[in-house]
Design an enzyme around this catalytic site. Structure first.
Site, PDB file in Angstrom:
ATOM      1  N   ALA A  60       0.859  -1.184   0.000  1.00  0.00           N
ATOM      2  CA  ALA A  60       0.000   0.000   0.000  1.00  0.00           C
ATOM      3  C   ALA A  60       0.895   1.233   0.000  1.00  0.00           C
ATOM      4  CB  ALA A  60      -0.882  -0.010   1.248  1.00  0.00           C
ATOM      5  N   GLY A  99       0.855  -5.195   0.712  1.00  0.00           N
ATOM      6  CA  GLY A  99      -0.260  -5.328  -0.211  1.00  0.00           C
ATOM      7  C   GLY A  99       0.158  -5.891  -1.547  1.00  0.00           C
ATOM      8  N   GLU A 102      -0.037  -9.473  -1.000  1.00  0.00           N
ATOM      9  CA  GLU A 102      -1.458  -9.804  -0.840  1.00  0.00           C
ATOM     10  C   GLU A 102      -2.179  -9.807  -2.180  1.00  0.00           C
ATOM     11  OE1 GLU A 102      -1.838  -6.809   2.316  1.00  0.00           O
ATOM     12  OE2 GLU A 102      -2.794  -8.385   3.486  1.00  0.00           O
ATOM     13  N   GLU A 122       4.309  -5.481   7.291  1.00  0.00           N
ATOM     14  CA  GLU A 122       3.444  -4.523   7.973  1.00  0.00           C
ATOM     15  C   GLU A 122       3.765  -4.384   9.462  1.00  0.00           C
ATOM     16  OE1 GLU A 122       2.589  -6.706   5.758  1.00  0.00           O
ATOM     17  OE2 GLU A 122       1.021  -5.943   4.429  1.00  0.00           O
TER      18      GLU A 122
HETATM   19  N1  T1G Z   1       4.536   3.497   0.145  1.00  0.00           N
HETATM   20  C1  T1G Z   1       4.929   4.729  -0.220  1.00  0.00           C
HETATM   21  N2  T1G Z   1       6.201   5.034  -0.616  1.00  0.00           N
HETATM   22  C2  T1G Z   1       7.080   4.013  -0.617  1.00  0.00           C
HETATM   23  C3  T1G Z   1       6.737   2.692  -0.237  1.00  0.00           C
HETATM   24  C4  T1G Z   1       5.397   2.451   0.156  1.00  0.00           C
HETATM   25  N3  T1G Z   1       4.971   1.238   0.491  1.00  0.00           N
HETATM   26  N4  T1G Z   1       7.852   1.931  -0.340  1.00  0.00           N
HETATM   27  C5  T1G Z   1       8.834   2.736  -0.769  1.00  0.00           C
HETATM   28  N5  T1G Z   1       8.384   3.982  -0.941  1.00  0.00           N
HETATM   29  C6  T1G Z   1       9.141   5.120  -1.431  1.00  0.00           C
HETATM   30  C7  T1G Z   1      10.254   5.523  -0.479  1.00  0.00           C
HETATM   31  O1  T1G Z   1       9.750   6.403   0.503  1.00  0.00           O
HETATM   32  C8  T1G Z   1      11.225   6.193  -1.428  1.00  0.00           C
HETATM   33  O2  T1G Z   1      10.673   7.465  -1.720  1.00  0.00           O
HETATM   34  C9  T1G Z   1      11.104   5.368  -2.703  1.00  0.00           C
HETATM   35  O3  T1G Z   1       9.816   4.713  -2.624  1.00  0.00           O
HETATM   36  C10 T1G Z   1      12.188   4.331  -2.818  1.00  0.00           C
HETATM   37  O4  T1G Z   1      12.145   3.571  -1.594  1.00  0.00           O
HETATM   38  C11 T1G Z   1      -2.468  -3.332   2.647  1.00  0.00           C
HETATM   39  C12 T1G Z   1      -1.316  -1.932   4.601  1.00  0.00           C
HETATM   40  C13 T1G Z   1      10.221  -1.653  -1.659  1.00  0.00           C
HETATM   41  C14 T1G Z   1      12.205  -2.738  -0.578  1.00  0.00           C
HETATM   42  O5  T1G Z   1       6.498  -1.715   4.141  1.00  0.00           O
HETATM   43  O6  T1G Z   1      10.663  -1.871   1.950  1.00  0.00           O
HETATM   44  O7  T1G Z   1       1.015  -2.820   2.214  1.00  0.00           O
HETATM   45  O8  T1G Z   1      12.603   8.859  -0.889  1.00  0.00           O
HETATM   46  O9  T1G Z   1      14.494   4.095  -0.913  1.00  0.00           O
HETATM   47  O10 T1G Z   1      15.858   0.814  -1.145  1.00  0.00           O
HETATM   48  O11 T1G Z   1      -1.613  -4.993   4.042  1.00  0.00           O
HETATM   49  O12 T1G Z   1      11.038   0.768  -0.282  1.00  0.00           O
HETATM   50  O13 T1G Z   1      12.441   8.218  -3.321  1.00  0.00           O
HETATM   51  O14 T1G Z   1      10.793   9.845  -2.322  1.00  0.00           O
HETATM   52  O15 T1G Z   1      13.186   2.226   0.201  1.00  0.00           O
HETATM   53  O16 T1G Z   1      14.943   0.184  -3.461  1.00  0.00           O
HETATM   54  C15 T1G Z   1       4.004  -2.469   3.283  1.00  0.00           C
HETATM   55  C16 T1G Z   1       8.220  -0.527   2.217  1.00  0.00           C
HETATM   56  C17 T1G Z   1       3.172  -1.253   3.180  1.00  0.00           C
HETATM   57  C18 T1G Z   1       7.497  -1.830   1.990  1.00  0.00           C
HETATM   58  C19 T1G Z   1      12.489  -0.737  -2.040  1.00  0.00           C
HETATM   59  N6  T1G Z   1       5.181  -2.330   2.458  1.00  0.00           N
HETATM   60  N7  T1G Z   1       9.222  -0.270   1.217  1.00  0.00           N
HETATM   61  O17 T1G Z   1      13.678  -0.378  -1.374  1.00  0.00           O
HETATM   62  O18 T1G Z   1      13.921   2.006  -2.209  1.00  0.00           O
HETATM   63  S1  T1G Z   1       1.711  -1.354   4.194  1.00  0.00           S
HETATM   64  C20 T1G Z   1       6.355  -1.943   2.980  1.00  0.00           C
HETATM   65  C21 T1G Z   1      10.408  -0.955   1.194  1.00  0.00           C
HETATM   66  C22 T1G Z   1       0.740  -2.460   3.327  1.00  0.00           C
HETATM   67  C23 T1G Z   1      -1.216  -3.931   3.208  1.00  0.00           C
HETATM   68  C24 T1G Z   1      -0.441  -2.984   4.070  1.00  0.00           C
HETATM   69  C25 T1G Z   1      11.417  -0.502   0.187  1.00  0.00           C
HETATM   70  C26 T1G Z   1      11.555  -1.427  -1.020  1.00  0.00           C
HETATM   71  P1  T1G Z   1      11.693   8.688  -2.096  1.00  0.00           P
HETATM   72  P2  T1G Z   1      13.513   2.997  -1.022  1.00  0.00           P
HETATM   73  P3  T1G Z   1      14.714   0.640  -2.078  1.00  0.00           P
END
Ligand code: T1G
Length: 689
Positions: A60, A99, A102, A122
């Protein structure tokens, strides 16, 4: 957003929402429309969902949390897949997280490429999977394994995913064609395997294993609402039909998003990424090539830093003044790699390759060809200035000269060279081969390209580089010094070492300040205060008695028979009382809340000064440093975020009271803190300076 290409009866829906295909409202709506279109298209027999970029779907869009969420919500989009009469197959090329996984789990099959990563992280941002993960994953891979995976939040690779049953196949070749084949097979077979239809993994034996794991998790983190919620959600797999389980998951998920811990963890997530944006630098700032490195000093820090380069594939020369310390240092590094290989965290081939990238040499002249030289010698200004004036003569033109000093004046070090523009600090945290944080210290004359190169190098070394300015202790240690001073003052006023440590560990730190002093060694602070001034009557008295902490078996606490957990020592408590009397300080007891305020508010106050002096660009940088360098509990978001949650009016008022009570006017609220408190403002609302 979503490209729909129909060919041979298969609709390939390709998601594109750079940089990580986060499932924000627009992408959810586009995917929902494309799914509806493909399902309604009579020429389409099967559907494949693929994605552009190195990440499949990062989950998400976390930046949408805490705001009004626009429909269709992700569970609604996944319900469309569930109801689809046509097979939908996920083609997972990169990370499928949250997500994103998922979405894949709601599909009828999952094909992964070699570089796929599969995880439900999450829990790490204070919530739980909220789009069916807690209901589908247990049915696919078993409830205990699924619960453990969601509890850790750690992803698995493609092969492990196939072993567990998360993905149906791992393909080395073209991913989408393989997914198309699988989709047509399902269409031909007329089978639509839905995870939600399965309950063969939900037997009583599986329940017992899950319940044991869940009970242990909740016991370990009794105050984490999302751990309890995760256990409840997975438990619903056993007690409710799938559809009701989905509803139960949704009901548990919603309130967690606004939980203070979740808000703090989201702040920490974005603050860590924002730290990479340094005012005055851009992707157009030139960088210098870094192909080789040299590290001056084969001690614990030098060896650890050399390992960071070797781990990143960069050949590195470790330089000492004599053969014996050099060999001791190289031996220590080889031992660390051998241990990693023995534990299986690296292969023997990786061990040998990394060791092979590290060479040793005696004499600074061996640093002559390195693109970057990192000095990790004795923490004494004279030693550092001597090394840098030598390096100025030896290092090649354009080499970056970095000092690993943890608090000394980098401008003064740069001043002994004829190339101050090439000099900066790279303050690694011990153990350097483990700790991610690196304070990249921008000296007055450091060239922008040198700073930009060092920050990029930090990322290449898989570190967390944060740009800071020059002052005593930069950001982390300058704030730590404040906490140490406040802790010492508390002792004199009557709080005992174990009471202070207990309050700090209850707050969420792994270790209290006095146990930490005993671990690090009281002699270090004692020598620093002798060199740079400052008084810590109790700590100095203990050091003068030779009570250096764990290494001498006695410090603030005693460590009988080399025990790692310190015990109270009446001799220390008597010394404290005597010292307080000598200073004319009346003693009283303190509540844990008072102890926390007395220790943490001065840290926040120092953070405010650091921001005003532009030593840190933004409050989130300070939070990132303290979470990643000093284990400030991430679920409290870092000192500045935490202060916002307390309320700056309260913090400022209490600091004024502390100043009155202690007579220490450095406790007076800093101008920035005072201003924000008066205006009802917050650190979080400040923009980068
Ligand atoms: N949402 C919004 N922005 C995100 C994002 C996310 N999920 N993941 C990364 N970004 C942005 C980050 O802020 C950065 O922005 C850019 O993307 C590059 O990220 C419904 C509710 C995928 C392994 O927790 O682990 O799903 O600084 O520097 O090192 O059940 O990003 O460039 O402006 O980290 O290549 C669950 C979080 C969400 C994954 C890539 N998902 N992200 O790593 O790049 S909750 C997460 C990561 C959810 C569901 C629930 C990593 C990455 P900017 P980065 P990276």
């Amino acid at each position: 957003m979503v490209r729909n290409e129909v060919d041979g009866g298969v609709a390939v829906l390709t998601l594109s929402n750079p940089p990580v295909n986060a499932l924000g409202a627009d992408l959810r709506a586009a995917l929902d429309r494309a799914l509806a279109e493909a399902i309604a298209d009579a020429t389409v027999r099967a559907i494949v969902i693929a994605a552009e970029g190195k990440v499949f779907v990062a989950g998400a869009d976390i930046s949408e949390f805490g705001k009004v969420r626009r429909r269709p919500l992700l569970p609604e989009v996944l319900a469309r897949i569930d109801a689809s009469p046509k097979p939908v197959v996920a083609a997972i090329g990169g990370a499928a997280l949250g997500g994103g996984l998922e979405l894949a789990l709601a599909c009828h099959a999952r094909i992964a490429g070699r570089h796929a990563k599969l995880g439900l992280p999450e829990i790490k941002i204070g919530i739980i999977p909220g789009a069916g993960g807690t209901q589908r994953l247990p049915r696919l891979i078993g409830p205990e394994t699924a619960f453990a995976m969601m509890l850790s939040g750690e992803p698995v690779g493609a092969d492990r995913g196939a072993e567990l049953g998360i993905v149906d196949a791992v393909v080395l070749g073209d991913l989408v064609p393989a997914a198309r084949v699988r989709a047509l097979e399902l269409a031909d077979a007329g089978r639509l395997p839905r995870a939600g239809d399965r309950d063969d993994r939900l037997d009583p034996e599986a329940r017992a294993a899950f319940e044991a794991r869940a009970a242990d998790a909740v016991t370990r983190e009794p105050d984490a609402p999302n751990v309890r919620a995760l256990a409840e959600a997975v438990r619903a797999c056993f007690d409710r039909p799938f559809a009701e389980g989905l509803a139960a998951e949704q009901a548990a998920f919603a309130p967690l998003v606004d939980d203070p811990r979740a808000r703090a963890l989201r702040h920490a997530f974005f603050a860590e990424r924002e730290a990479a944006r340094v005012p005055g630098l851009s992707k157009d700032t030139p960088r210098r090539p870094i192909e080789t490195a040299a590290v001056i000093g084969a001690g614990t820090m030098g060896g650890g830093i050399a390992m960071c380069f070797a781990n990143a594939g960069i050949p590195v020369t470790v330089i000492e003044t004599e053969e014996a310390p050099l060999q001791r240092g190289l031996e220590r590094v080889r031992g660390l790699y051998a241990g990693s290989a023995k534990r299986g965290s690296i292969t023997e081939a990786e061990r040998d390759a990394r060791i092979g990238r590290i060479t040793g040499a005696v004499g600074l002249e061996n640093a002559g060809s390195a693109d970057i030289v990192i000095e990790a010698a004795f923490e004494e200004m004279g030693v550092k200035r001597a090394i840098f004036s030598e390096l100025d003569r030896i290092a090649k033109h354009g080499a970056i000269l970095a000092t690993n000093t943890s608090y000394l004046d980098v401008d003064a070090i740069a001043a002994v060279t004829g190339r101050p523009q090439d000099v900066l600090g790279m303050h690694f945290f011990s153990p350097a081969n483990v700790m991610r944080l690196v304070e990249v210290v921008r000296a007055e004359k450091t060239a922008p390209e040198v700073l930009a190169t060092a920050l990029d190098l930090g990322k290449r070394l898989k570190k967390l580089p944060v740009a800071v300015g020059v002052c005593f202790g930069f950001v982390g240690n300058r704030i730590l010094e404040r906490r140490s001073r406040a802790a010492e003052r508390l002792l004199l006023e009557g709080a005992l070492p174990h009471e202070v440590d207990a309050a700090v560990t209850a707050f969420g730190f792994r270790m209290g300040p006095f146990a930490m002093s005993d671990l690090a060694g009281l002699d270090i602070g004692w020598r620093s205060r002798k060199d740079f001034g400052g008084r810590a009557p109790v700590a100095d008295a203990l050091a003068e008695m030779g009570r250096f902490g764990q290494k001498t078996g006695r410090g603030f606490f005693v460590y009988p028979d080399g025990a790692r957990a310190g015990q109270r020592d009446p001799e220390v408590e008597a010394l404290i009382a005597r010292t307080a009397a000598e200073h004319g300080i009346a003693q009283r007891s303190f509540t844990p809340e008072e102890i926390v305020a007395r220790l943490m508010y001065p840290m926040v106050n120092e953070g405010a000064r650091i921001l005003s002096e532009k030593i840190a660009s933004r409050p989130g940088d300070i939070d990132t440093i303290w979470i990643n360098g000093y284990n400030w509990p991430a679920w409290r978001g870092g000192p500045m975020h935490w202060a916002d949650t307390v309320g700056l009016k309260t913090v400022a008022a209490d600091l004024e009271r502390f100043a009155r009570e202690t007579g220490d006017d450095s406790q007076e609220p800093a101008p920035l803190l005072k201003k924000l408190a008066e205006e009802g403002g917050s650190f979080g609302a400040l923009k980068a300076a």
